[in-house]
Design a protein around this motif. Sequence first.
Motif, PDB file in Angstrom:
ATOM      1  N   GLN A   3      28.157   3.567 -28.031  1.00 16.92           N
ATOM      2  CA  GLN A   3      28.102   4.198 -29.345  1.00 16.92           C
ATOM      3  C   GLN A   3      29.421   4.942 -29.583  1.00 16.92           C
ATOM      4  O   GLN A   3      29.940   5.602 -28.683  1.00 16.92           O
ATOM      5  CB  GLN A   3      26.937   5.174 -29.448  1.00 16.92           C
ATOM      6  CG  GLN A   3      25.568   4.525 -29.371  1.00 16.92           C
ATOM      7  CD  GLN A   3      25.193   4.150 -27.941  1.00 16.92           C
ATOM      8  OE1 GLN A   3      25.415   4.913 -27.009  1.00 16.92           O
ATOM      9  NE2 GLN A   3      24.611   2.970 -27.763  1.00 16.92           N
ATOM     10  N   LEU A   4      29.923   4.819 -30.812  1.00 19.43           N
ATOM     11  CA  LEU A   4      31.171   5.472 -31.199  1.00 19.43           C
ATOM     12  C   LEU A   4      30.912   6.353 -32.421  1.00 19.43           C
ATOM     13  O   LEU A   4      30.301   5.889 -33.394  1.00 19.43           O
ATOM     14  CB  LEU A   4      32.239   4.433 -31.533  1.00 19.43           C
ATOM     15  CG  LEU A   4      32.565   3.414 -30.443  1.00 19.43           C
ATOM     16  CD1 LEU A   4      33.522   2.346 -30.985  1.00 19.43           C
ATOM     17  CD2 LEU A   4      33.172   4.088 -29.229  1.00 19.43           C
ATOM     18  N   ALA A  23      34.285   9.890 -30.367  1.00 25.04           N
ATOM     19  CA  ALA A  23      33.513  10.189 -29.171  1.00 25.04           C
ATOM     20  C   ALA A  23      32.709   8.965 -28.772  1.00 25.04           C
ATOM     21  O   ALA A  23      31.924   8.450 -29.574  1.00 25.04           O
ATOM     22  CB  ALA A  23      32.595  11.372 -29.432  1.00 25.04           C
ATOM     23  N   ALA A  24      32.897   8.513 -27.528  1.00 26.18           N
ATOM     24  CA  ALA A  24      32.203   7.337 -27.023  1.00 26.18           C
ATOM     25  C   ALA A  24      31.096   7.759 -26.069  1.00 26.18           C
ATOM     26  O   ALA A  24      31.266   8.684 -25.276  1.00 26.18           O
ATOM     27  CB  ALA A  24      33.178   6.415 -26.310  1.00 26.18           C
ATOM     28  N   SER A  25      29.960   7.063 -26.155  1.00 25.30           N
ATOM     29  CA  SER A  25      28.841   7.327 -25.246  1.00 25.30           C
ATOM     30  C   SER A  25      28.182   6.004 -24.886  1.00 25.30           C
ATOM     31  O   SER A  25      28.435   4.977 -25.506  1.00 25.30           O
ATOM     32  CB  SER A  25      27.839   8.291 -25.886  1.00 25.30           C
ATOM     33  OG  SER A  25      27.309   7.735 -27.070  1.00 25.30           O
ATOM     34  N   GLY A  26      27.308   6.059 -23.888  1.00 23.16           N
ATOM     35  CA  GLY A  26      26.668   4.843 -23.400  1.00 23.16           C
ATOM     36  C   GLY A  26      27.453   4.259 -22.227  1.00 23.16           C
ATOM     37  O   GLY A  26      27.983   5.001 -21.408  1.00 23.16           O
ATOM     38  N   GLN A 117      30.967   4.723 -37.522  1.00 22.80           N
ATOM     39  CA  GLN A 117      30.534   4.707 -38.920  1.00 22.80           C
ATOM     40  C   GLN A 117      31.681   4.997 -39.876  1.00 22.80           C
ATOM     41  O   GLN A 117      31.548   4.793 -41.086  1.00 22.80           O
ATOM     42  CB  GLN A 117      29.418   5.737 -39.125  1.00 22.80           C
ATOM     43  CG  GLN A 117      29.880   7.181 -39.310  1.00 22.80           C
ATOM     44  CD  GLN A 117      30.428   7.816 -38.036  1.00 22.80           C
ATOM     45  OE1 GLN A 117      30.308   7.269 -36.937  1.00 22.80           O
ATOM     46  NE2 GLN A 117      31.026   8.992 -38.188  1.00 22.80           N
ATOM     47  N   GLY A 118      32.813   5.462 -39.347  1.00 18.88           N
ATOM     48  CA  GLY A 118      33.974   5.731 -40.179  1.00 18.88           C
ATOM     49  C   GLY A 118      34.069   7.185 -40.609  1.00 18.88           C
ATOM     50  O   GLY A 118      33.066   7.888 -40.713  1.00 18.88           O
TER      51      GLY A 118
END
Length: 125
Positions: A3-4, A23-26, A117-118
């Motif tokens: 997810q970004l 922010a990156a997750s997963g 999502q921008g």
Amino acid sequence: QVQLVESGGGLVQAGGSLRLYCAASGRTSSLYRVAWFRQAPGQEREFVATMRWSGGSIEYADSVQGRFTISRDNAKNTVYLQMNSLQPEDTAVYYCAATNRRFGTTYYRGSYDYWGQGTQVSVSS
């Protein structure tokens, strides 16, 4: 899955600066490359900058070379886009993108599998 989430956009006068965050997750350990793209109203989404998730291999679009800087904080799993000397033509929605693939054209949006999502960046003259 990854997810970004982008943030940091806003309204700024020409010549000003903004810093975007992604922010990156997963499953971030599987990522190979991350990039920033942008899309202005009525235009195609275009490449801005990219780097390897592990660092290095940085590339910029000609239109932002020398003004924008992509970087990453390993500890925070966050990618940054520092934007200086902003101009009205930089107005767009900015997207963070990432991929697990090691091969692909770095400036082609089809090479990226994960998108945020921008965040809107508006530059007034």
